[in-house]
Write an enzyme that holds these catalytic residues in place. Structure first.
Site, PDB file in Angstrom:
ATOM      1  N   GLU A  67     -33.140 -55.957  15.993  1.00 15.38           N
ATOM      2  CA  GLU A  67     -33.244 -57.231  16.703  1.00 15.38           C
ATOM      3  C   GLU A  67     -32.573 -57.165  18.078  1.00 15.38           C
ATOM      4  O   GLU A  67     -32.018 -58.156  18.564  1.00 15.38           O
ATOM      5  CB  GLU A  67     -32.678 -58.367  15.853  1.00 15.38           C
ATOM      6  CG  GLU A  67     -33.393 -58.503  14.504  1.00 15.38           C
ATOM      7  CD  GLU A  67     -32.931 -59.707  13.679  1.00 15.38           C
ATOM      8  OE1 GLU A  67     -32.018 -60.431  14.132  1.00 15.38           O
ATOM      9  OE2 GLU A  67     -33.497 -59.914  12.593  1.00 15.38           O
ATOM     10  N   GLU A 117     -36.093 -55.712   6.218  1.00 19.25           N
ATOM     11  CA  GLU A 117     -35.009 -56.619   5.851  1.00 19.25           C
ATOM     12  C   GLU A 117     -35.625 -57.899   5.321  1.00 19.25           C
ATOM     13  O   GLU A 117     -36.284 -58.631   6.045  1.00 19.25           O
ATOM     14  CB  GLU A 117     -34.114 -56.912   7.058  1.00 19.25           C
ATOM     15  CG  GLU A 117     -32.928 -57.820   6.720  1.00 19.25           C
ATOM     16  CD  GLU A 117     -32.089 -58.151   7.941  1.00 19.25           C
ATOM     17  OE1 GLU A 117     -31.542 -57.206   8.564  1.00 19.25           O
ATOM     18  OE2 GLU A 117     -31.985 -59.340   8.283  1.00 19.25           O
TER      19      GLU A 117
END
Length: 228
Positions: free
Chosen positions: A63, A159
């Site tokens: 991210e 994830e």
């Protein structure tokens, strides 16, 4: 087993246990606000460790674009240089980065040429219309969108999970029973493409939205077989 960086001697400690029980690793090179210069030493650590037979995938950045830690061009350049370093050291497996789906939709066209597979962090809990029993269907629908971003490349959710404590987000309710239900739903729908998050609770984190950030630990669900 996915590890996010090389700190805490993760390569040596997790790697040794993984080898002893026949598991493989997804390695991470974590990028923070220091950008590429701060992350570069991790590439060297992985090369020095070099146990490639244990490595299923390498993820450069988690991210990092979403958090505005670096630009797309800096990320793609770092992925390319890291690929060269790993390949030169004998690694032949896939290399990618991971972002939320929105970031892939916005920037995917610029990332596709530098990655081998498409990997995203996707959490059904943060969709207020999705309850625990619908988590698998939600992940599958997001994977379908992800699959259209870099045609021809395999897609993974690296994830995903469900919190076992915190406050509700609409229909998404945290709790031990709900966590087991959600993980079973994800496993049955898209399990071969999903990494479950996280092994133990992360009590060092800030509570975050709905007070759930510390409570994604799901090892007990697997140990007890309560999701299956």
């Amino acid at each position: 087993v996915r590890i996010y960086s090389t700190d805490c001697s993760g390569l040596e400690n997790v790697g040794a246990v993984a080898r002893s029980v026949g598991l493989k690793l997804i390695l991470g090179v974590f990028i923070e606000s220091s950008g590429v210069p701060g992350a570069q030493p991790q590439v060297s650590e992985i090369v020095a460790w070099g146990q490639w037979d244990l490595v299923e995938m390498i993820i450069i950045g988690n991210e990092a674009l979403f958090n505005n830690y670096l630009s797309v061009s800096d990320l793609t350049g770092f992925i390319s240089s890291s690929k060269w370093a790993f390949s030169n050291a004998g690694y032949t497996g896939p290399i990618t980065t991971t972002e939320p789906l929105d970031s892939w939709i916005q920037e995917g066209a610029s990332l596709c040429s530098s990655i081998d597979v498409v990997a995203a962090n996707i959490h059904a809990f943060f969709n207020a219309q999705t309850d625990a029993s619908q988590a698998g269907a939600f992940i599958a629908s997001e994977l379908a969108i992800l699959g259209g971003i870099c045609p021809g490349k395999a897609t993974y959710v690296v994830e995903s999970g469900w919190p076992h404590a915190g406050q509700p987000n609409g229909a998404a309710i945290p709790g031990p029973t709900e966590q087991a239900t959600a993980l079973a739903s994800i496993q049955s729908t898209a399990g071969s493409q999903v990494v479950f998050f996280t092994y133990e609770d992360d009590l060092w984190k800030a509570p975050g939205p709905f007070g759930v950030e510390q409570y994604w630990g799901c090892a007990d669900v697997f140990k007890n077989g309560t999701a299956w």
